[in-house]
Design a protein around this motif. Structure first.
Motif, PDB file in Angstrom:
ATOM      1  N   ARG A   8       0.560  -0.016  14.647  1.00 31.42           N
ATOM      2  CA  ARG A   8      -0.069   1.143  14.009  1.00 31.42           C
ATOM      3  C   ARG A   8       1.000   2.027  13.353  1.00 31.42           C
ATOM      4  N   ALA A   9       2.116   2.221  14.048  1.00 32.23           N
ATOM      5  CA  ALA A   9       3.206   3.038  13.498  1.00 32.23           C
ATOM      6  C   ALA A   9       3.763   2.395  12.226  1.00 32.23           C
ATOM      7  N   GLN A  10       3.877   1.060  12.225  1.00 31.65           N
ATOM      8  CA  GLN A  10       4.385   0.352  11.040  1.00 31.65           C
ATOM      9  C   GLN A  10       3.442   0.540   9.847  1.00 31.65           C
ATOM     10  N   VAL A  11       2.141   0.476  10.138  1.00 28.79           N
ATOM     11  CA  VAL A  11       1.136   0.654   9.081  1.00 28.79           C
ATOM     12  C   VAL A  11       1.270   2.046   8.465  1.00 28.79           C
ATOM     13  N   LEU A  12       1.413   3.046   9.335  1.00 28.73           N
ATOM     14  CA  LEU A  12       1.529   4.428   8.843  1.00 28.73           C
ATOM     15  C   LEU A  12       2.831   4.611   8.051  1.00 28.73           C
ATOM     16  N   ALA A  13       3.910   4.015   8.537  1.00 32.66           N
ATOM     17  CA  ALA A  13       5.197   4.126   7.839  1.00 32.66           C
ATOM     18  C   ALA A  13       5.121   3.442   6.475  1.00 32.66           C
ATOM     19  N   GLU A  14       4.420   2.305   6.438  1.00 27.81           N
ATOM     20  CA  GLU A  14       4.263   1.558   5.191  1.00 27.81           C
ATOM     21  C   GLU A  14       3.473   2.366   4.161  1.00 27.81           C
ATOM     22  N   ALA A  15       2.550   3.193   4.662  1.00 29.28           N
ATOM     23  CA  ALA A  15       1.693   3.971   3.762  1.00 29.28           C
ATOM     24  C   ALA A  15       2.455   5.108   3.080  1.00 29.28           C
ATOM     25  N   LEU A  16       3.543   5.587   3.698  1.00 28.78           N
ATOM     26  CA  LEU A  16       4.223   6.792   3.204  1.00 28.78           C
ATOM     27  C   LEU A  16       4.626   6.717   1.730  1.00 28.78           C
ATOM     28  N   PRO A  17       5.351   5.675   1.282  1.00 22.85           N
ATOM     29  CA  PRO A  17       5.747   5.668  -0.140  1.00 22.85           C
ATOM     30  C   PRO A  17       4.539   5.650  -1.085  1.00 22.85           C
ATOM     31  N   TYR A  18       3.440   5.038  -0.636  1.00 20.23           N
ATOM     32  CA  TYR A  18       2.239   4.992  -1.480  1.00 20.23           C
ATOM     33  C   TYR A  18       1.566   6.365  -1.543  1.00 20.23           C
ATOM     34  N   ILE A  19       1.569   7.068  -0.396  1.00 18.30           N
ATOM     35  CA  ILE A  19       1.023   8.434  -0.380  1.00 18.30           C
ATOM     36  C   ILE A  19       1.845   9.307  -1.331  1.00 18.30           C
ATOM     37  N   GLN A  20       3.174   9.145  -1.286  1.00 17.49           N
ATOM     38  CA  GLN A  20       4.046   9.917  -2.178  1.00 17.49           C
ATOM     39  C   GLN A  20       3.781   9.563  -3.641  1.00 17.49           C
ATOM     40  N   LYS A  21       3.518   8.288  -3.879  1.00 19.68           N
ATOM     41  CA  LYS A  21       3.284   7.819  -5.260  1.00 19.68           C
ATOM     42  C   LYS A  21       1.996   8.409  -5.839  1.00 19.68           C
ATOM     43  N   TYR A  22       0.934   8.468  -5.014  1.00 18.23           N
ATOM     44  CA  TYR A  22      -0.376   8.881  -5.542  1.00 18.23           C
ATOM     45  C   TYR A  22      -0.692  10.365  -5.335  1.00 18.23           C
ATOM     46  N   SER A  23       0.069  11.047  -4.505  1.00 17.14           N
ATOM     47  CA  SER A  23      -0.210  12.467  -4.255  1.00 17.14           C
ATOM     48  C   SER A  23      -0.109  13.245  -5.571  1.00 17.14           C
ATOM     49  N   ILE A 265     -15.433  -5.268   2.070  1.00 17.45           N
ATOM     50  CA  ILE A 265     -14.366  -5.242   3.080  1.00 17.45           C
ATOM     51  C   ILE A 265     -14.181  -3.793   3.526  1.00 17.45           C
ATOM     52  N   PRO A 266     -14.395  -3.498   4.822  1.00 21.11           N
ATOM     53  CA  PRO A 266     -14.230  -2.114   5.278  1.00 21.11           C
ATOM     54  C   PRO A 266     -12.829  -1.586   4.954  1.00 21.11           C
ATOM     55  N   HIS A 267     -12.765  -0.368   4.449  1.00 18.81           N
ATOM     56  CA  HIS A 267     -11.513   0.324   4.114  1.00 18.81           C
ATOM     57  C   HIS A 267     -10.693  -0.393   3.039  1.00 18.81           C
ATOM     58  N   SER A 268     -11.392  -1.120   2.151  1.00 21.00           N
ATOM     59  CA  SER A 268     -10.667  -1.850   1.091  1.00 21.00           C
ATOM     60  C   SER A 268      -9.877  -0.889   0.188  1.00 21.00           C
ATOM     61  N   ILE A 269     -10.387   0.338   0.011  1.00 25.70           N
ATOM     62  CA  ILE A 269      -9.678   1.301  -0.867  1.00 25.70           C
ATOM     63  C   ILE A 269      -8.312   1.649  -0.265  1.00 25.70           C
ATOM     64  N   LEU A 270      -8.293   1.929   1.048  1.00 23.12           N
ATOM     65  CA  LEU A 270      -7.013   2.273   1.690  1.00 23.12           C
ATOM     66  C   LEU A 270      -6.054   1.083   1.696  1.00 23.12           C
ATOM     67  N   ILE A 271      -6.597  -0.097   1.990  1.00 21.33           N
ATOM     68  CA  ILE A 271      -5.733  -1.296   2.026  1.00 21.33           C
ATOM     69  C   ILE A 271      -5.100  -1.509   0.650  1.00 21.33           C
ATOM     70  N   GLU A 272      -5.897  -1.310  -0.396  1.00 19.43           N
ATOM     71  CA  GLU A 272      -5.418  -1.536  -1.769  1.00 19.43           C
ATOM     72  C   GLU A 272      -4.392  -0.484  -2.188  1.00 19.43           C
ATOM     73  N   LEU A 273      -4.682   0.781  -1.883  1.00 18.73           N
ATOM     74  CA  LEU A 273      -3.827   1.862  -2.395  1.00 18.73           C
ATOM     75  C   LEU A 273      -2.618   2.162  -1.510  1.00 18.73           C
ATOM     76  N   LEU A 274      -2.768   2.041  -0.194  1.00 18.39           N
ATOM     77  CA  LEU A 274      -1.723   2.551   0.702  1.00 18.39           C
ATOM     78  C   LEU A 274      -1.019   1.470   1.520  1.00 18.39           C
ATOM     79  N   SER A 275      -1.099   0.222   1.073  1.00 18.78           N
ATOM     80  CA  SER A 275      -0.375  -0.827   1.812  1.00 18.78           C
ATOM     81  C   SER A 275       0.271  -1.799   0.831  1.00 18.78           C
ATOM     82  N   ASP A 276       1.150  -2.653   1.374  1.00 13.39           N
ATOM     83  CA  ASP A 276       1.812  -3.664   0.541  1.00 13.39           C
ATOM     84  C   ASP A 276       0.857  -4.792   0.167  1.00 13.39           C
TER      85      ASP A 276
END
Length: 284
Positions: A8-23, A265-276
């Motif tokens: 879970r921590a890895q998933v959240l860490a992976e999301a950070l650069p994407y959050i920065q990119k889209y914020s 697919i549940p949460h497909s938007i988050l998987i697409e935008l905030l993950s590798d």
């Protein structure tokens, strides 16, 4: 720390650069299909939108409502008729479309977003002259083609911290009538007017498949120059052609990229935008 906590921590860490990119960037989501009908999927989409909003993404939701319109027409004993895949819209049907899309569907969506912690506000294409349209073709009845988009009301909502939720009924530019507008087209035109970073079209298919019968043949990225060849080869066909056309027009007109995404697919938007791990087909 357990394996699951580490994961879970890895998933959240992976999301950070994407959050920065889209914020601070604008993302337009066209919401429709099974993701609107199934309670579980609807909850997942709504929570994805709220999460993106909370991390600073300017999310705009554009929705259709075909099944609900069909249900209401059935209730009043009126048969749904389609011409070339578009709903034939006579005056009585247009009244139902306006009531269902601008009323029931829009307000249900807004109230769900608000109940789950978002700040949503509902608009229809006639509010503040957001969408103006002229008749597309006599054979479709009151189906319109957008001639002008004035995104000021949507921008104001975004600047005030709201999630705008938009139903696709337009004001007539050529007649005193409302027009029924295809939601994919409306989302693409609005994304262009808002200079959006990304347009996401939620659908009931995996994306563009090299072999339509095999979901493992997903094409993850398509460049605009490849589209004519894919149409010729029959990879893009039927109802996919107008969807891809919307994506092509949006990218040509300045939207950075568009994604045809599986709303089943549940949460497909988050998987697409905030993950590798991109899971749809991106056109750029």
């Amino acid at each position: 720390m357990s394996y699951h906590q580490t994961e879970r921590a890895q998933v959240l860490a992976e999301a950070l650069p994407y959050i920065q990119k889209y914020s601070g960037k604008t993302v337009v989501v066209k919401y429709g299909g099974n993701a609107m009908i199934s309670d579980e999927l609807r909850h997942a989409v709504i929570s994805d939108i709220i999460l993106l909003h909370l991390v600073g993404v300017r999310v705009v939701v554009v929705h259709g409502g075909g099944p609900e319109i069909t249900d209401m027409l059935n209730k009043i004993g009126k048969e749904s008729k389609f011409v070339d895949g578009l709903r034939y819209t006579d005056r009585e049907t247009m009244d139902v479309v306006q009531q269902v899309l601008c009323g029931k569907v829009n307000k249900n969506l807004v109230s769900t977003l608000n109940r789950l912690g978002g700040r949503a506000i509902g608009l229809c294409g006639m509010d503040a002259g957001l969408f103006e349209a002229r008749r597309l073709d006599e054979k479709y009845g009151l189906v319109g083609e957008i001639t002008h988009v004035d995104p000021a009301a949507v921008t104001d909502c975004l600047n005030d911290g709201y999630i705008p939720v938009i139903s696709t009924v337009a004001q007539g530019a050529d007649a005193e009538t409302a027009y029924n507008i295809n939601a994919d087209t409306a989302a693409a035109k609005l994304a262009v007017a808002l200079h959006a970073e990304k347009l996401i079209l939620l659908t009931d298919i995996r994306g563009l498949l090299r072999d339509p019968g095999d979901e493992d043949t997903l094409i993850p990225v398509v460049e605009l120059s490849q589209v004519p060849g894919l149409v010729k080869d029959g990879v893009i066909k039927g109802g996919m052609i107008p969807k891809v056309d919307c994506c092509v027009e949006a990218v040509r007109s300045g939207v950075k990229s568009t994604i045809i995404l599986d709303g089943r697919i549940p949460h497909s938007i988050l998987i697409e935008l905030l993950s590798d791990e991109g899971i749809g087909t991106m056109l750029l």
